[in-house]
Write a protein that holds these residues in place. Structure first.
Motif, PDB file in Angstrom:
ATOM      1  N   CYS A 156       0.844  -1.199   0.000  1.00 61.18           N
ATOM      2  CA  CYS A 156       0.000   0.000   0.000  1.00 61.18           C
ATOM      3  C   CYS A 156       0.882   1.252   0.000  1.00 61.18           C
ATOM      4  O   CYS A 156       1.489   1.602   1.019  1.00 61.18           O
ATOM      5  N   SER A 157       0.934   1.906  -1.139  1.00 58.64           N
ATOM      6  CA  SER A 157       1.786   3.088  -1.288  1.00 58.64           C
ATOM      7  C   SER A 157       1.277   4.252  -0.457  1.00 58.64           C
ATOM      8  O   SER A 157       0.086   4.574  -0.478  1.00 58.64           O
ATOM      9  N   ASN A 158       2.194   4.868   0.286  1.00 60.13           N
ATOM     10  CA  ASN A 158       1.963   6.107   1.041  1.00 60.13           C
ATOM     11  C   ASN A 158       0.972   5.984   2.195  1.00 60.13           C
ATOM     12  O   ASN A 158       0.525   7.001   2.730  1.00 60.13           O
ATOM     13  N   ALA A 159       0.659   4.768   2.619  1.00 65.80           N
ATOM     14  CA  ALA A 159      -0.253   4.611   3.760  1.00 65.80           C
ATOM     15  C   ALA A 159       0.314   5.273   5.008  1.00 65.80           C
ATOM     16  O   ALA A 159      -0.437   5.793   5.843  1.00 65.80           O
ATOM     17  N   HIS A 160       1.635   5.259   5.158  1.00 64.74           N
ATOM     18  CA  HIS A 160       2.263   5.843   6.344  1.00 64.74           C
ATOM     19  C   HIS A 160       2.181   7.368   6.356  1.00 64.74           C
ATOM     20  O   HIS A 160       2.400   7.995   7.394  1.00 64.74           O
ATOM     21  N   LEU A 161       1.854   7.969   5.213  1.00 62.82           N
ATOM     22  CA  LEU A 161       1.707   9.417   5.113  1.00 62.82           C
ATOM     23  C   LEU A 161       0.250   9.851   5.095  1.00 62.82           C
ATOM     24  O   LEU A 161      -0.053  11.028   5.294  1.00 62.82           O
ATOM     25  N   ALA A 162      -0.641   8.900   4.833  1.00 56.82           N
ATOM     26  CA  ALA A 162      -2.032   9.221   4.527  1.00 56.82           C
ATOM     27  C   ALA A 162      -2.870   9.496   5.770  1.00 56.82           C
ATOM     28  O   ALA A 162      -2.597   8.977   6.856  1.00 56.82           O
ATOM     29  N   THR A 190      -7.935   4.773  12.863  1.00 56.56           N
ATOM     30  CA  THR A 190      -8.977   3.854  13.310  1.00 56.56           C
ATOM     31  C   THR A 190      -8.387   2.724  14.157  1.00 56.56           C
ATOM     32  O   THR A 190      -7.436   2.063  13.729  1.00 56.56           O
ATOM     33  N   PRO A 191      -8.933   2.461  15.338  1.00 59.24           N
ATOM     34  CA  PRO A 191      -8.453   1.336  16.156  1.00 59.24           C
ATOM     35  C   PRO A 191      -8.587   0.018  15.384  1.00 59.24           C
ATOM     36  O   PRO A 191      -9.574  -0.211  14.688  1.00 59.24           O
ATOM     37  N   GLY A 192      -7.588  -0.829  15.536  1.00 58.70           N
ATOM     38  CA  GLY A 192      -7.598  -2.106  14.837  1.00 58.70           C
ATOM     39  C   GLY A 192      -6.834  -2.095  13.531  1.00 58.70           C
ATOM     40  O   GLY A 192      -6.632  -3.147  12.922  1.00 58.70           O
ATOM     41  N   LEU A 193      -6.389  -0.912  13.081  1.00 59.00           N
ATOM     42  CA  LEU A 193      -5.577  -0.800  11.871  1.00 59.00           C
ATOM     43  C   LEU A 193      -4.127  -0.569  12.253  1.00 59.00           C
ATOM     44  O   LEU A 193      -3.815   0.380  12.983  1.00 59.00           O
ATOM     45  N   THR A 194      -3.247  -1.444  11.756  1.00 56.46           N
ATOM     46  CA  THR A 194      -1.799  -1.302  11.988  1.00 56.46           C
ATOM     47  C   THR A 194      -1.105  -1.153  10.649  1.00 56.46           C
ATOM     48  O   THR A 194      -1.337  -1.940   9.721  1.00 56.46           O
ATOM     49  N   ILE A 195      -0.247  -0.142  10.537  1.00 54.42           N
ATOM     50  CA  ILE A 195       0.496   0.131   9.305  1.00 54.42           C
ATOM     51  C   ILE A 195       1.972  -0.149   9.556  1.00 54.42           C
ATOM     52  O   ILE A 195       2.573   0.451  10.448  1.00 54.42           O
ATOM     53  N   THR A 196       2.543  -1.051   8.761  1.00 56.34           N
ATOM     54  CA  THR A 196       3.947  -1.451   8.924  1.00 56.34           C
ATOM     55  C   THR A 196       4.682  -1.263   7.602  1.00 56.34           C
ATOM     56  O   THR A 196       4.279  -1.811   6.575  1.00 56.34           O
ATOM     57  N   GLY A 197       5.757  -0.500   7.641  1.00 55.77           N
ATOM     58  CA  GLY A 197       6.508  -0.219   6.426  1.00 55.77           C
ATOM     59  C   GLY A 197       7.242  -1.434   5.880  1.00 55.77           C
ATOM     60  O   GLY A 197       7.665  -2.315   6.624  1.00 55.77           O
ATOM     61  N   ILE A 198       7.387  -1.467   4.554  1.00 51.77           N
ATOM     62  CA  ILE A 198       8.158  -2.501   3.859  1.00 51.77           C
ATOM     63  C   ILE A 198       9.390  -1.827   3.274  1.00 51.77           C
ATOM     64  O   ILE A 198       9.272  -0.881   2.483  1.00 51.77           O
ATOM     65  N   GLU A 199      10.559  -2.270   3.646  1.00 55.99           N
ATOM     66  CA  GLU A 199      11.779  -1.684   3.107  1.00 55.99           C
ATOM     67  C   GLU A 199      11.966  -2.095   1.648  1.00 55.99           C
ATOM     68  O   GLU A 199      11.868  -3.277   1.302  1.00 55.99           O
ATOM     69  N   GLY A 202      13.482   1.663  -3.160  1.00 61.56           N
ATOM     70  CA  GLY A 202      13.069   3.046  -3.339  1.00 61.56           C
ATOM     71  C   GLY A 202      12.903   3.811  -2.050  1.00 61.56           C
ATOM     72  O   GLY A 202      12.460   4.957  -2.066  1.00 61.56           O
ATOM     73  N   GLY A 203      13.224   3.186  -0.911  1.00 58.96           N
ATOM     74  CA  GLY A 203      13.054   3.856   0.362  1.00 58.96           C
ATOM     75  C   GLY A 203      11.696   3.529   0.966  1.00 58.96           C
ATOM     76  O   GLY A 203      11.104   2.481   0.695  1.00 58.96           O
ATOM     77  N   ARG A 204      11.172   4.421   1.803  1.00 59.56           N
ATOM     78  CA  ARG A 204       9.908   4.201   2.491  1.00 59.56           C
ATOM     79  C   ARG A 204       8.761   4.606   1.570  1.00 59.56           C
ATOM     80  O   ARG A 204       8.365   5.765   1.501  1.00 59.56           O
ATOM     81  N   GLU A 205       8.225   3.646   0.846  1.00 62.54           N
ATOM     82  CA  GLU A 205       7.152   3.931  -0.102  1.00 62.54           C
ATOM     83  C   GLU A 205       5.902   3.110   0.160  1.00 62.54           C
ATOM     84  O   GLU A 205       4.783   3.610   0.030  1.00 62.54           O
ATOM     85  N   VAL A 206       6.073   1.821   0.492  1.00 66.42           N
ATOM     86  CA  VAL A 206       4.935   0.907   0.565  1.00 66.42           C
ATOM     87  C   VAL A 206       4.818   0.282   1.953  1.00 66.42           C
ATOM     88  O   VAL A 206       5.782   0.275   2.724  1.00 66.42           O
ATOM     89  N   ASN A 207       3.642  -0.275   2.230  1.00 72.15           N
ATOM     90  CA  ASN A 207       3.346  -0.742   3.580  1.00 72.15           C
ATOM     91  C   ASN A 207       2.464  -1.980   3.572  1.00 72.15           C
ATOM     92  O   ASN A 207       1.695  -2.220   2.636  1.00 72.15           O
ATOM     93  N   ASP A 208       2.569  -2.736   4.659  1.00 72.22           N
ATOM     94  CA  ASP A 208       1.591  -3.761   4.994  1.00 72.22           C
ATOM     95  C   ASP A 208       0.535  -3.118   5.885  1.00 72.22           C
ATOM     96  O   ASP A 208       0.862  -2.311   6.770  1.00 72.22           O
ATOM     97  N   LEU A 209      -0.728  -3.486   5.686  1.00 72.79           N
ATOM     98  CA  LEU A 209      -1.817  -3.030   6.540  1.00 72.79           C
ATOM     99  C   LEU A 209      -2.462  -4.251   7.176  1.00 72.79           C
ATOM    100  O   LEU A 209      -2.798  -5.216   6.476  1.00 72.79           O
TER     101      LEU A 209
END
Length: 383
Positions: A156-162, A190-199, A202-209
């Protein structure tokens, strides 16, 4: 391409801004923590103040009301300048979905936010569902007036910024069905949502949710329940052209940089650009870039003339051609620059990384070819 005076002035203004604010490698390094962050909040705020982030959004939400051609011009120019605004693509793609299907309240929240510089993201891919979107299994179960979401999303691109995630989850049916998918507006707090970055390279771009008993109100539904697939298909024109425009600008930047290099790098008592093998390679690359540009802007013009028409063949061709061209240009440019193209102190290695991954996200090149083939009635017959 032939542009109006207004369009030419707009491109010139974007080019001047990017040159002033992020025109040198030193400036871009400072804006991106040494190249580790593809998005600069500082630069993004300045673009928002100029009104360019809402360029293609309706005026009633603080946008400029411009068309697809103008948006492609902006994307190509900022990509050519390597302006670190990685959050823009997902934000404008997501905003388009809310513009088409969102409630009045959702439109006001999301569209006006994007115009002001708020980052948005969309979550579709899962560990077992990438190109095969119908195989989504992350489920939103109806419980009274609420939905309870459980499952995982990835890449998920940019979830950590969104501030919000546009979630595509299954509300009925089973994995493998195109029906039964629904879009939801999910605040990242929102409670119950955890965002974890994937290295990544390209750097910090995408994430696991990760969604664990994540409760959403009924008014979080975007559009209609179980109609998420149809709604996703309606947005393909914009998504593919956005990605194509970014890679068109990336290809042009790689080409410009390598041309400058071969004019100045001397071997055997002359610039290496004087060797026929180099000249001809660059002539081929220039031709491919212009072919991609014509395809992108011709298709963008079609979208502007018929905004409600889905153009699967043309937009898939544009995405395929622009991303494959960018990859070829960047890889060839790296080779022509030798070790300098590989060194992290120069921009070319970054251009290579961004162009290679462009043939994967937003629908792989193989998926684009499948879509194009199907528009000609060519389908695989299952035995």
């Amino acid at each position: 391409m032939e542009w109006s005076d207004e369009q030419r002035s707009f491109v010139a203004a974007v080019r001047e801004f990017c040159s002033r604010e992020a025109g040198t490698r030193a400036q871009r390094q400072e804006l991106t923590d040494g190249g580790r962050e593809p998005h600069s909040p500082e630069l993004y705020r300045k673009l928002a103040d100029l009104g360019w982030l809402g360029l293609s959004l309706p005026e009633e939400f603080g946008g400029g009301g411009a068309g697809m051609v103008e948006l492609c011009l902006f994307l190509e120019e900022t990509a050519r300048a390597m302006a670190p605004i990685g959050g823009f693509t997902t934000s404008i793609i997501t905003a388009a979905a809310y513009e088409r299907f969102g409630s009045p309240e959702q439109k006001k929240l999301i569209l006006s936010g994007v115009a002001r510089g708020v980052i948005e993201a969309i979550a579709m891919s899962e560990p077992e569902a990438g190109s095969d979107v119908a195989n989504l299994s992350c489920r939103a179960e109806r419980r009274g007036d609420e939905f309870v979401v459980n499952g995982q999303k990835t890449w998920c691109s940019n979830a950590h910024l969104a501030e919000h995630i546009l979630l595509v989850a299954r509300t009925s049916g089973r994995a493998g069905d195109h029906t039964g998918l629904t879009m939801f507006l999910v605040p990242t707090s929102t409670p119950g949502l955890t965002i974890t970055g994937i290295e990544t390279m390209g750097g910090r771009e995408v994430n696991d949710l990760y969604f664990t008993d994540c409760v959403l109100p009924a008014d979080a539904v975007v559009g209609e329940i179980d109609q998420g697939w149809r709604q996703l298909m309606a947005g393909l024109n914009m998504e593919r052209l956005i990605l194509a425009s970014v890679m068109l600008g990336t290809a042009q930047r790689a080409f410009d940089d390598v041309v400058d290099y071969v004019k100045n790098r001397r071997q055997f008592r002359r610039p290496i650009g004087a060797f026929q093998v180099i000249r001809h390679r660059l002539a081929d690359l220039a031709t491919e870039i212009e072919c991609a540009r014509l395809l992108v802007y011709t298709t963008a013009g079609q979208v502007d003339r018929a905004p409600g028409t889905v153009l699967p063949r043309e937009t898939s061709m544009a995405k395929l051609k622009a991303t494959e061209t960018a990859r070829r240009v960047a890889l060839d440019a790296m080779q022509m620059m030798g070790g300098y193209g590989y060194a992290t102190e120069f921009d070319m290695e970054r251009l290579v990384r961004s162009s290679v991954v462009s043939t994967v996200y937003g629908g792989t090149s193989e998926i684009q070819r499948e879509i194009i083939a199907k528009t000609y009635g060519l389908t695989e017959q299952l035995q």
